[in-house]
Design an enzyme around this catalytic site. Sequence first.
Site, PDB file in Angstrom:
ATOM      1  N   THR A 134       0.867  -1.183   0.000  1.00 28.64           N
ATOM      2  CA  THR A 134       0.000   0.000   0.000  1.00 28.64           C
ATOM      3  C   THR A 134       0.905   1.235   0.000  1.00 28.64           C
ATOM      4  O   THR A 134       1.358   1.668  -1.048  1.00 28.64           O
ATOM      5  CB  THR A 134      -0.973  -0.007   1.198  1.00 28.64           C
ATOM      6  OG1 THR A 134      -0.247  -0.223   2.413  1.00 28.64           O
ATOM      7  CG2 THR A 134      -2.016  -1.087   1.021  1.00 28.64           C
ATOM      8  N   ASN A 159      -0.768  10.320   5.844  1.00 25.86           N
ATOM      9  CA  ASN A 159      -1.972   9.871   6.541  1.00 25.86           C
ATOM     10  C   ASN A 159      -3.055  10.946   6.619  1.00 25.86           C
ATOM     11  O   ASN A 159      -4.197  10.644   6.956  1.00 25.86           O
ATOM     12  CB  ASN A 159      -1.607   9.372   7.941  1.00 25.86           C
ATOM     13  CG  ASN A 159      -0.947   8.007   7.878  1.00 25.86           C
ATOM     14  OD1 ASN A 159      -1.611   7.009   7.696  1.00 25.86           O
ATOM     15  ND2 ASN A 159       0.372   7.993   8.005  1.00 25.86           N
ATOM     16  N   THR A 207      -0.431  -1.418   8.841  1.00 22.48           N
ATOM     17  CA  THR A 207      -1.238  -2.561   8.434  1.00 22.48           C
ATOM     18  C   THR A 207      -0.236  -3.592   7.924  1.00 22.48           C
ATOM     19  O   THR A 207       0.475  -3.358   6.983  1.00 22.48           O
ATOM     20  CB  THR A 207      -2.217  -2.155   7.325  1.00 22.48           C
ATOM     21  OG1 THR A 207      -3.003  -1.084   7.833  1.00 22.48           O
ATOM     22  CG2 THR A 207      -3.136  -3.253   6.932  1.00 22.48           C
ATOM     23  N   LYS A 263       4.098  -7.052   3.775  1.00 20.28           N
ATOM     24  CA  LYS A 263       3.894  -5.628   3.543  1.00 20.28           C
ATOM     25  C   LYS A 263       3.622  -4.981   4.896  1.00 20.28           C
ATOM     26  O   LYS A 263       3.076  -5.592   5.809  1.00 20.28           O
ATOM     27  CB  LYS A 263       2.756  -5.370   2.571  1.00 20.28           C
ATOM     28  CG  LYS A 263       1.376  -5.786   3.026  1.00 20.28           C
ATOM     29  CD  LYS A 263       0.623  -4.783   3.867  1.00 20.28           C
ATOM     30  CE  LYS A 263       0.586  -3.441   3.189  1.00 20.28           C
ATOM     31  NZ  LYS A 263      -0.126  -2.436   4.063  1.00 20.28           N
ATOM     32  N   THR A 293      -8.652   9.610   0.815  1.00 20.12           N
ATOM     33  CA  THR A 293      -9.053  10.270  -0.415  1.00 20.12           C
ATOM     34  C   THR A 293      -7.955  10.309  -1.454  1.00 20.12           C
ATOM     35  O   THR A 293      -8.200  10.724  -2.577  1.00 20.12           O
ATOM     36  CB  THR A 293      -9.484  11.720  -0.109  1.00 20.12           C
ATOM     37  OG1 THR A 293      -8.434  12.385   0.597  1.00 20.12           O
ATOM     38  CG2 THR A 293     -10.736  11.724   0.740  1.00 20.12           C
ATOM     39  N   GLU A 306       6.095   4.743   7.221  1.00 19.97           N
ATOM     40  CA  GLU A 306       5.586   5.831   6.388  1.00 19.97           C
ATOM     41  C   GLU A 306       6.354   7.129   6.644  1.00 19.97           C
ATOM     42  O   GLU A 306       6.415   7.620   7.768  1.00 19.97           O
ATOM     43  CB  GLU A 306       4.095   6.031   6.638  1.00 19.97           C
ATOM     44  CG  GLU A 306       3.267   4.915   6.036  1.00 19.97           C
ATOM     45  CD  GLU A 306       1.785   5.046   6.317  1.00 19.97           C
ATOM     46  OE1 GLU A 306       1.005   4.403   5.587  1.00 19.97           O
ATOM     47  OE2 GLU A 306       1.418   5.754   7.259  1.00 19.97           O
TER      48      GLU A 306
END
Length: 426
Positions: A155, A421, A192, A181, A426, A278
């Site tokens: 992702t 994040n 996740t 992942k 969106t 991230e």
Amino acid sequence: MQLDMQFVDGGVTAPLGFTANGVLAHIKESRKTNDTALVFSEKPCTAAGVFTQNRVQAESVKFTRKHIAKGIMQAAIANSGNANACTGEQGAQTAYRMAKSAADALGIAPEDVIVCSTGVIGQQLPVEKIEAHMAELRTGLSKEHHTEARTAIMTTDTQYKECAVQVVIDGKTVTIGTMAKGSGMIHINLGTMLGFITTDCAINSRMLDRALRESIPGTYNCVSVDGDTSTNDTLTVMANGMAGNREITTPGHDYDIFLAALNAVNTIMAKKIAADGEGADRLIECTVQGAKDVPTARALAKEIISSNLVKAAMFGKDANWGRILCAMGYSGREFTPEKTSVYFSSNPAARRYFEPGKDDGIAGSRSVQVFGHGVPLEFDEERAKEILSEEAVEILVKMEDGTAEGRAWGCDLTYDYVKINGDYRT
């Protein structure tokens, strides 16, 4: 234990009898890379799994947890772009349809298929898109297409995560392969995070489950990126026995070798996930030595790398050791501050978390002590900043409360984490 391990290419398809593939099913129209993966063993496998401790669980987690309990699996299907979490009865039917579509294509039963999803929570997964591409997934299964599968599960990951190792058990070459992942929403107590382990070792489901559960506390469960435990965390292992070793049915020498190899691949994957947090600029590895027991050492190390203040200091290349002591202090674990020392170190010569087999010690690295036996020390701030500028930063905490040691892995907290994040949905 010390053993002769050889790292090899191939990830989940490195073991005998396993093939994989990945395709773009357009689960999210904006995605340009593969989003659906399939892993298959030509023979039925003993199997085990561990799952999120979040009380809110994705429908894929519920499906897989129920069916893997029988100890037999033969395939895994996974999608990215949609978590299929908080989706009710329709989501449950979607998880089943994913399993059935894969099972029909492979000629096996739906309950023999591991189902995993990752992505946005609270949106219905358009399973018909996966079903429409199942023939393509099945036809493309091959040894080489682990490269297609490893990208399909990503992702916000910036790089794929896989490795494989070979060891000798009962005179036979046994291979363990894996892909995973994980980048954000990572605070693994099995974020996740999805992980798939394959092996051609002959081992019964009871001992396979035991090995997985023994390995997790010191590997995956020592990772934190942002303190959030996902609704979808899943780590499974399938063993098809094609290596031909005498089946492992009890603890002993063969089991110990298998567990050591499993620990090796799981440790590498834990580091890869932490390093790819991230927005992260650098991996943070924390080692706590001299604790009264291993759970205390691991808990203290994880508390340190989970602290937002510590993570922010690492981003700012600030040797703010006080935040480390503070995190240890609110951990709830016993230690003696007056007998505690703190060091920062780095090994700029190698990205060790991407190079399996490298020494995990700090020998040969640059190091600076900033706190000793409960008192602050004078140190070269510029040297410390240089060390903290490296892509892999190590925090070493030495205590005198016992002989136990534990490690944890995390990353720095950057502006980009908020950017990623802030508009993830969106």
